[in-house]
Enzyme design. Structure first.
Site, PDB file in Angstrom:
ATOM      1  N   ASP A 159       0.839  -1.204   0.000  1.00  0.00           N
ATOM      2  CA  ASP A 159       0.000   0.000   0.000  1.00  0.00           C
ATOM      3  C   ASP A 159       0.877   1.258   0.000  1.00  0.00           C
ATOM      4  O   ASP A 159       0.572   2.256  -0.655  1.00  0.00           O
ATOM      5  CB  ASP A 159      -0.902  -0.012   1.243  1.00  0.00           C
ATOM      6  N   HIS A 187      -4.517  -3.434   6.369  1.00  0.00           N
ATOM      7  CA  HIS A 187      -4.357  -3.714   4.932  1.00  0.00           C
ATOM      8  C   HIS A 187      -5.733  -4.142   4.414  1.00  0.00           C
ATOM      9  O   HIS A 187      -6.028  -5.320   4.227  1.00  0.00           O
ATOM     10  CB  HIS A 187      -3.319  -4.824   4.719  1.00  0.00           C
TER      11      HIS A 187
HETATM   12  P1  NAD Z   1      -1.827 -18.534  -4.359  1.00  0.00           P
HETATM   13  O1  NAD Z   1      -3.151 -19.209  -4.213  1.00  0.00           O
HETATM   14  O2  NAD Z   1      -1.294 -18.316  -5.730  1.00  0.00           O
HETATM   15  O3  NAD Z   1      -0.732 -19.333  -3.539  1.00  0.00           O
HETATM   16  C1  NAD Z   1      -0.927 -19.685  -2.208  1.00  0.00           C
HETATM   17  C2  NAD Z   1      -0.093 -20.929  -1.945  1.00  0.00           C
HETATM   18  O4  NAD Z   1      -0.147 -21.169  -0.561  1.00  0.00           O
HETATM   19  C3  NAD Z   1      -0.645 -22.189  -2.648  1.00  0.00           C
HETATM   20  O5  NAD Z   1       0.408 -22.797  -3.370  1.00  0.00           O
HETATM   21  C4  NAD Z   1      -1.126 -23.078  -1.496  1.00  0.00           C
HETATM   22  O6  NAD Z   1      -0.919 -24.468  -1.747  1.00  0.00           O
HETATM   23  C5  NAD Z   1      -0.243 -22.570  -0.357  1.00  0.00           C
HETATM   24  N1  NAD Z   1      -0.783 -22.779   0.985  1.00  0.00           N
HETATM   25  C6  NAD Z   1      -2.053 -22.646   1.414  1.00  0.00           C
HETATM   26  N2  NAD Z   1      -2.134 -22.929   2.724  1.00  0.00           N
HETATM   27  C7  NAD Z   1      -0.892 -23.235   3.138  1.00  0.00           C
HETATM   28  C8  NAD Z   1      -0.332 -23.614   4.380  1.00  0.00           C
HETATM   29  N3  NAD Z   1      -1.092 -23.777   5.457  1.00  0.00           N
HETATM   30  N4  NAD Z   1       0.998 -23.858   4.444  1.00  0.00           N
HETATM   31  C9  NAD Z   1       1.781 -23.738   3.347  1.00  0.00           C
HETATM   32  N5  NAD Z   1       1.314 -23.384   2.135  1.00  0.00           N
HETATM   33  C10 NAD Z   1      -0.018 -23.135   2.033  1.00  0.00           C
HETATM   34  O7  NAD Z   1      -1.940 -17.156  -3.549  1.00  0.00           O
HETATM   35  P2  NAD Z   1      -0.965 -15.881  -3.637  1.00  0.00           P
HETATM   36  O8  NAD Z   1      -1.418 -15.016  -4.752  1.00  0.00           O
HETATM   37  O9  NAD Z   1       0.458 -16.306  -3.569  1.00  0.00           O
HETATM   38  O10 NAD Z   1      -1.388 -15.126  -2.279  1.00  0.00           O
HETATM   39  C11 NAD Z   1      -1.143 -15.693  -1.019  1.00  0.00           C
HETATM   40  C12 NAD Z   1      -1.781 -14.853   0.088  1.00  0.00           C
HETATM   41  O11 NAD Z   1      -1.208 -13.558   0.109  1.00  0.00           O
HETATM   42  C13 NAD Z   1      -3.291 -14.628  -0.084  1.00  0.00           C
HETATM   43  O12 NAD Z   1      -3.918 -14.715   1.177  1.00  0.00           O
HETATM   44  C14 NAD Z   1      -3.377 -13.199  -0.616  1.00  0.00           C
HETATM   45  O13 NAD Z   1      -4.609 -12.599  -0.354  1.00  0.00           O
HETATM   46  C15 NAD Z   1      -2.238 -12.560   0.152  1.00  0.00           C
HETATM   47  N6  NAD Z   1      -1.707 -11.300  -0.364  1.00  0.00           N
HETATM   48  C16 NAD Z   1      -1.378 -10.328   0.545  1.00  0.00           C
HETATM   49  C17 NAD Z   1      -0.829  -9.123   0.119  1.00  0.00           C
HETATM   50  C18 NAD Z   1      -0.476  -8.046   1.108  1.00  0.00           C
HETATM   51  O14 NAD Z   1      -0.098  -6.946   0.670  1.00  0.00           O
HETATM   52  N7  NAD Z   1      -0.534  -8.265   2.405  1.00  0.00           N
HETATM   53  C19 NAD Z   1      -0.607  -8.923  -1.241  1.00  0.00           C
HETATM   54  C20 NAD Z   1      -0.949  -9.925  -2.147  1.00  0.00           C
HETATM   55  C21 NAD Z   1      -1.514 -11.117  -1.700  1.00  0.00           C
HETATM   56  C1  LMR Z   2      -3.505  -6.693  -2.509  1.00  0.00           C
HETATM   57  O1  LMR Z   2      -3.619  -5.672  -1.844  1.00  0.00           O
HETATM   58  O2  LMR Z   2      -3.275  -6.664  -3.738  1.00  0.00           O
HETATM   59  C2  LMR Z   2      -3.606  -8.046  -1.835  1.00  0.00           C
HETATM   60  O3  LMR Z   2      -3.915  -7.899  -0.496  1.00  0.00           O
HETATM   61  C3  LMR Z   2      -4.554  -8.965  -2.510  1.00  0.00           C
HETATM   62  C4  LMR Z   2      -5.984  -8.538  -2.317  1.00  0.00           C
HETATM   63  O4  LMR Z   2      -6.782  -9.392  -1.916  1.00  0.00           O
HETATM   64  O5  LMR Z   2      -6.311  -7.384  -2.579  1.00  0.00           O
END
Ligand code: NAD
Ligand code: LMR
Length: 364
Positions: A159, A187
């Site tokens: 952000d 967030h």
């Molecule tokens: P994704 O679905 O592409 O990948 C997630 C991976 O995590 C999968 O491979 C799954 O098998 C694995 N997984 C699920 N539970 C697990 C566990 N208990 N232990 C180990 N591995 C596990 O998702 P992504 O796009 O990589 O996003 C992951 C997370 O990050 C989501 O919750 C998303 O909302 C979050 N995210 C946060 C931010 C932020 O700024 N805070 C930004 C982007 C995404």
């Molecule tokens: C983001 O801000 O891009 C991530 O937290 C993914 C989402 O769910 O928005």
């Protein structure tokens, strides 16, 4: 030659990790002279794709990549880890709020907090990325009674970077000329991107943008950027999230630039009147592996209202997950000293550290 540090990454076969792991292996996260050991953690059913990623990492012949281990359980995956990136969790789909992921994702972070408490290096630095990141960080930290709450952080750097990138685009400035922006709170779509203290080429940003655009368009654009990306690409942000993780960790470990600060989701010590014990995004300065909240900033009535709104959302989320927050860690989370410290890095596997090492002044 420096000894390698251990970096554990969960969700290692997911979308964010696909960008992140290669950046870590080139030295972008901890430093270009620091060898790394990657401890990659996935669900049992994702071990085969993970093996493919490990082969690709090996095929890059990165000089700093000391070794890679693959784990289908968190307990083994975090053994001796100096840095832990908790990414593995469900992402949201179109039309969802991040808080709707709480039921599915919260239990993951209670288990992971316990595993880190038991098996990671005593001086571990943890970054929670899986959504809703702030409350998941709270859950992980509250389940790690032997560690300081200051060792756990939540990612709001994405952000912060969005705030700088979009402001740069609006004003024509280079993003590196934009300093001292703040993202307060959760967030989520209540976060408050605050430009009151920001400067562009050393001049107040407020002299270079119009207030109507700031209040009526800019704030909402940042708050809803995650959804806009999901709507456009059908999956949540991945490469920009990986970049934000690199920036967050690099600055935490190596320090923030002079005359600037960054936004990090950290346990509130009551600064700016924010409820103690919740994980709230504050402006912080980092130095030699420690961070400290920037104090004394003037808060306008408008800002106060926005900061309270996002604080309230975090208090509500905390109540929702009350059954995952052990009573024994409530006190340590509510009574932190103002000077938050996240310790030094031990280049030691930390498995048999003397107990008295835990008796630092990090939790008072
Ligand atoms: P994704 O679905 O592409 O990948 C997630 C991976 O995590 C999968 O491979 C799954 O098998 C694995 N997984 C699920 N539970 C697990 C566990 N208990 N232990 C180990 N591995 C596990 O998702 P992504 O796009 O990589 O996003 C992951 C997370 O990050 C989501 O919750 C998303 O909302 C979050 N995210 C946060 C931010 C932020 O700024 N805070 C930004 C982007 C995404
Ligand atoms: C983001 O801000 O891009 C991530 O937290 C993914 C989402 O769910 O928005």
């Amino acid at each position: 030659m420096r000894r390698p540090v251990r970096i554990a990454v969960t969700g290692a076969a997911g979308s964010i990790s696909h960008s992140l792991l290669f950046k870590i292996a080139t030295g972008e996260m901890v430093g270009h002279d620091q060898p790394v050991i990657l401890q990659l953690v996935e669900m049992p059913e994702a071990m085969e794709p993970l093996r493919g990623i490990a082969m690709e990492l090996e095929d890059c012949a990165f000089p700093l990549l000391h070794s890679i281990s693959l784990h289908d359980n968190i307990e083994e995956g975090v053994v001796g880890a100096h840095y832990v990136m908790l990414i593995g969790a469900k992402p949201r789909g179109p039309g969802m709020e991040r808080s709707e992921l709480l039921t599915a994702n919260a239990p993951i972070f209670a288990k992971q907090g316990k595993a880190i408490n038991e098996h990671a290096n005593r001086d571990v630095k943890v970054l929670v990325v899986g959504n809703p990141a702030n409350t998941n960080a709270l859950i992980a930290s509250r389940n790690a009674p032997d560690l300081s709450p200051a060792q756990f952080t939540a990612l709001t750097r994405l952000d912060h970077n969005r705030t700088r990138g979009i402001l740069a685009n609006r004003t024509g400035a280079n993003p590196k000329a934009i300093r001292q922006v703040i993202v307060w709170g959760n967030h989520s779509s209540t976060q408050f991107p605050d430009l009151r203290h920001a400067t562009i080429y050393g001049e107040p940003a407020f002299r270079q943008i119009d207030q109507k655009w700031y209040r009526e368009q800019f704030i909402e654009k940042i708050q809803k950027r995650g959804s806009a990306i999901i709507d456009a690409r059908g999956h949540s942000s991945a490469a920009s999230a990986a970049q934000a993780i690199i920036n967050h960790m690099y600055d935490w470990i190596n320090g923030t630039p002079e005359n600037d600060w960054v936004s990090m989701g950290i346990v509130s010590d009551g600064s700016y009147g924010i409820e103690k014990g919740i994980f709230y995004s504050f402006p912080v300065r980092c130095d030699y592996g420690r961070y400290q909240i920037v104090q004394g900033l003037e808060i306008s009535e408008f800002a106060q209202q926005k900061m309270t709104e996002t604080e309230q959302e975090l208090i509500d989320e905390m109540r929702t997950v009350g059954d995952l927050l052990p009573a024994e860690t409530e006190e340590s989370h509510r009574n932190l000293s103002v000077c938050l410290r996240s310790g030094i890095t031990l280049y030691d596997d930390g498995i048999s550290l003397p107990k008295q090492y835990l008796q630092t002044d990090r939790v008072r």
